[in-house]
Design a protein around this motif. Structure first.
Motif, mmCIF file in Angstrom:
data_model
loop_
_atom_site.group_PDB
_atom_site.id
_atom_site.type_symbol
_atom_site.label_atom_id
_atom_site.label_comp_id
_atom_site.label_asym_id
_atom_site.label_seq_id
_atom_site.Cartn_x
_atom_site.Cartn_y
_atom_site.Cartn_z
ATOM 1 N N CYS A 135 0.842 -1.202 0.000
ATOM 2 C CA CYS A 135 0.000 0.000 0.000
ATOM 3 C C CYS A 135 0.876 1.249 0.000
ATOM 4 N N ARG A 263 -13.163 -0.759 -6.176
ATOM 5 C CA ARG A 263 -12.770 -0.892 -4.771
ATOM 6 C C ARG A 263 -13.002 0.452 -4.086
ATOM 7 N N ALA A 266 -11.642 0.994 -0.569
ATOM 8 C CA ALA A 266 -10.221 0.743 -0.313
ATOM 9 C C ALA A 266 -9.475 1.973 0.208
ATOM 10 N N ASP A 318 -12.187 -3.433 6.253
ATOM 11 C CA ASP A 318 -11.653 -4.569 5.498
ATOM 12 C C ASP A 318 -10.485 -5.173 6.284
ATOM 13 N N LEU A 321 -7.549 -6.600 4.223
ATOM 14 C CA LEU A 321 -6.612 -5.585 3.741
ATOM 15 C C LEU A 321 -5.695 -5.116 4.862
ATOM 16 N N ASP A 366 -3.056 0.470 -3.793
ATOM 17 C CA ASP A 366 -2.580 -0.797 -3.246
ATOM 18 C C ASP A 366 -2.434 -1.815 -4.368
#
Length: 406
Positions: A135, A263, A266, A318, A321, A366
């Motif tokens: 990331c 996403r 995200a 998440d 993640l 990411d």
């Protein structure tokens, strides 16, 4: 680019990301570029910091990189500082720069430097960026009243005129139905018009009616004679002002750019994860270890606690993640450094030139898909090979799906 040729930029942190930013800004051609870092080069830096050599291990990263960086552009005055940055540092030396870019800096230090930059007159443009494993993210604060002289950098559009009506408002038609390419709100100026000569040299804001027609000002007045023929309408670049919020304000209520609509959540989750990483570092005086399950659990718990402090809370956290971020955060991937380094360097050039629309105010990316979650992993597998040799580790020929070094 007169502004760029007279500008001074400081970049803190000469890791993989910092050197990418410095390389791009040096090639762009600013007047003065200062690189600053207090860290000594380590074996793992060689994986992404391409201006370091094996013989530079143990040397200051900024000092070791400066000579090779200076070779990129002899017209750039480059200097290196070996001092660190913390909240107790004397930041007065930053006043000579138009833009300050921080990498690998603790969040508290970022806030202190950002506040100092905002207190200056004129305000110093501030950028912070980091790569944590798979990331990466960047933040921009160009002050309360940043002037953008050219929103897109494109050449002004020109069209030939076929007709201008007398009306309230008047309507301009393009010659032979050629598309004008203007947008509502654009400003245009006129020249070489016969008949309605009062419009020559006139600049007005337009409203697009169709790809071939647009409205201008009221043309019913006596000063506007009937249109005969000819004329060219040319787009006029009008500067705009943009207002930015400080890092301290934006942390809890981030203005996020959504780069991938597939996403959508995200960026918010990565923002939360980055805050949790900094909180983890403050609490344990280190970042989570590679593929350490206990550290990952602690990071997720910290993230959930931090989410309650956010103004706009993350609706769906998440955890997968966040776990991947924890497992890989000590690594640094060259492709992410290259991508984000190019982006941040471009934002730095925008900061000193006022050309092109800047980032408002966060970008997160990411590449979690490179991780093979099904492959068995242990923290020892991510120790750099040369370090393993020095420590007498047995040779391990297992092929890893993660990028060295972590």
């Amino acid at each position: 680019m007169k502004q760029m040729a007279n500008s001074a930029i400081l970049i803190y942190g000469m890791g993989g990301l910092g050197i990418e930013i410095a390389k791009n800004i040096a090639l762009a051609g600013v007047k003065n570029l200062t690189i600053q870092d207090c860290k000594l080069a380590e074996i793992q830096d060689l994986g992404t910091q391409f201006f370091l050599r094996e013989e530079d291990v143990g040397k200051n990263r900024a000092e070791a990189s400066s000579s090779r960086l200076a070779e990129l552009n002899p017209y750039v005055s480059l200097s290196a500082l070996k001092t660190g940055l913390d909240c107790d540092s004397d930041l007065s030396y930053l006043a000579r720069y138009q833009c300050v870019i921080l990498t690998e800096a603790p969040l508290k230090v970022q806030i202190c430097v950002n506040n100092f930059c905002r207190q200056q007159t004129p305000q110093i443009k501030f950028i912070s960026a980091d790569v944590f494993g798979v990331c990466c993210g960047a933040f921009c604060d160009f002050g309360d009243n940043f002037e953008i002289t050219d929103l897109d950098g494109e050449e002004p559009k020109e069209i030939f005129i076929e007709k201008i009506s007398k009306g309230k408002p008047g309507v301009v038609s393009c010659f032979k139905n050629k598309m004008h390419g203007f947008d509502t709100g654009d400003h245009v100026t006129f020249r070489e018009i016969y008949g309605m000569t009062a419009l020559n040299g006139w600049t007005c804001q337009i409203k697009v009616l169709s790809p071939y027609m647009f409205e201008i000002c009221d043309t019913t007045g006596e000063e506007f004679a009937p249109y005969k023929h000819g004329g060219i309408a040319r787009q006029v670049k009008v500067s705009q002002n943009a207002s930015f919020k400080s890092l301290e304000q934006e942390i809890l209520n981030p203005s996020l750019l959504i780069p991938d609509l597939c996403r959508f959540e995200a960026p918010a989750n990565i923002h939360l994860g980055f805050l949790a990483l900094h909180r983890f570092n403050e609490k344990f005086k280190r970042f989570p270890k590679a593929w350490c399950v206990d550290d990952s659990s602690n990071l997720v718990s910290l993230a959930k606690g931090l989410n309650t402090e956010l103004t706009n809370k993350v609706t769906t956290i998440d955890e997968d993640l966040l776990n991947v971020l924890s497992y890989t955060n000590t690594g640094c991937l060259s492709p992410l450094c290259a991508a984000l380094g190019g982006f941040v360097a471009q934002e730095g050039i925008k900061a000193v030139t006022g050309k092109f629309t800047p980032l408002k105010q966060w970008l997160y990316l990411d590449c979690r898909d490179v991780i093979n979650k099904e492959e068995a992993t242990t923290p020892d597998m991510f120790t750099p090979r040369l370090v393993k040799q020095q420590l007498g580790y047995p040779q391990n020929k297992t092929k890893l799906s993660c990028v060295y070094p972590l």
